[in-house]
Design a protein around this motif. Structure first.
Motif, PDB file in Angstrom:
ATOM      1  N   ALA A 116      -1.579  15.213   4.512  1.00 62.59           N
ATOM      2  CA  ALA A 116      -2.824  14.597   4.658  1.00 62.59           C
ATOM      3  C   ALA A 116      -4.038  15.328   4.008  1.00 62.59           C
ATOM      4  O   ALA A 116      -4.854  14.962   3.457  1.00 62.59           O
ATOM      5  CB  ALA A 116      -3.283  14.476   6.153  1.00 62.59           C
ATOM      6  N   VAL A 120      -6.527  14.464   0.868  1.00 57.75           N
ATOM      7  CA  VAL A 120      -8.092  14.373   0.824  1.00 57.75           C
ATOM      8  C   VAL A 120      -8.690  15.806   0.163  1.00 57.75           C
ATOM      9  O   VAL A 120      -9.924  15.975   0.101  1.00 57.75           O
ATOM     10  CB  VAL A 120      -8.660  14.415   2.531  1.00 57.75           C
ATOM     11  N   ALA A 144      -9.158  12.833   7.364  1.00 55.01           N
ATOM     12  CA  ALA A 144      -7.686  13.163   7.360  1.00 55.01           C
ATOM     13  C   ALA A 144      -7.269  12.795   8.465  1.00 55.01           C
ATOM     14  O   ALA A 144      -5.799  12.683   8.696  1.00 55.01           O
ATOM     15  CB  ALA A 144      -7.782  14.539   6.920  1.00 55.01           C
TER      16      ALA A 144
END
Length: 206
Positions: A116, A120, A144
């Protein structure tokens, strides 16, 4: 028991604030892979509608249904994730610690914390206190959380706040992926979103 198809319905919803009717007899149906975009000027009731959909307040009339049943059911909250206008992160915790808290409160999604953060563009920030992040980085950290928890329905209040053009493009790509995987999104935004093939319904509140 066979699970009913994912579907979010607003049935004759009304909202009154300070003796002023924000909206009434509002109806919509949202299916898997679709987006509901709420538009309107400040004070028109967009955030109030989001709060009703999240169960933070009750509608003055009507009801919200998830999979054909009223949302006062824990199964709905397990399927729903909310990111508000504020980032909702603990500034004294590190980036990873913030995501660990979110993961502890939800069910695991298809992305690990490391994956994640990579998506991002916060890879390598694991041990950085959230208070040391820029405004745009804090926003990406808050989003996230959606990637590490397995929530089908995302409810987002101005998700592009504090993001530059690259950040906006990044979040749009994550939203497209979520819809392509059968997820659903309800959001408010002053930004003209580009979600390609996703079906976008629009509700204008005046």
């Amino acid at each position: 028991m066979i699970a009913k198809p994912m579907m979010l319905e607003g049935c004759d919803l009304s909202c009154i604030r300070d003796d002023r009717v924000l909206f009434e007899e509002l109806n919509f149906t949202l299916h898997a892979g679709q987006v509901l975009l709420l538009e309107g000027k400040n004070g028109s009731g967009k955030t109030s509608l989001l709060r009703i959909l999240c169960g933070f307040r009750e509608a003055d009339a009507g009801q919200v249904l998830w999979r054909g049943e009223a949302i006062d059911d824990s199964r709905y909250y397990a399927d729903m994730a909310y990111v508000g206008h504020l980032d909702g992160i603990k500034k004294e915790l590190t980036v990873r610690e913030n995501l660990n808290v979110s993961l502890a409160l939800g069910r695991p999604g298809r992305f690990s914390i490391a994956e994640a953060l990579e998506k991002v563009h916060l890879a390598g920030y694991d041990d950085v206190p959230a208070q040391a992040l820029s405004a745009g980085q804090k926003r990406r950290l808050s989003l996230a959380r959606l990637l590490i928890t397995g929530n089908h329905l995302w409810i987002l209040d101005e998700p592009f706040t504090s993001l530059d053009r690259a950040g906006i493009a990044l979040i749009e790509s994550l939203m497209r992926e979520h819809c392509a995987d059968g997820g659903m999104i309800v959001l408010t935004s002053h930004h003209d979103i580009d979600l390609y093939d996703a079906v976008v319904q629009r509700i204008h509140l005046s």
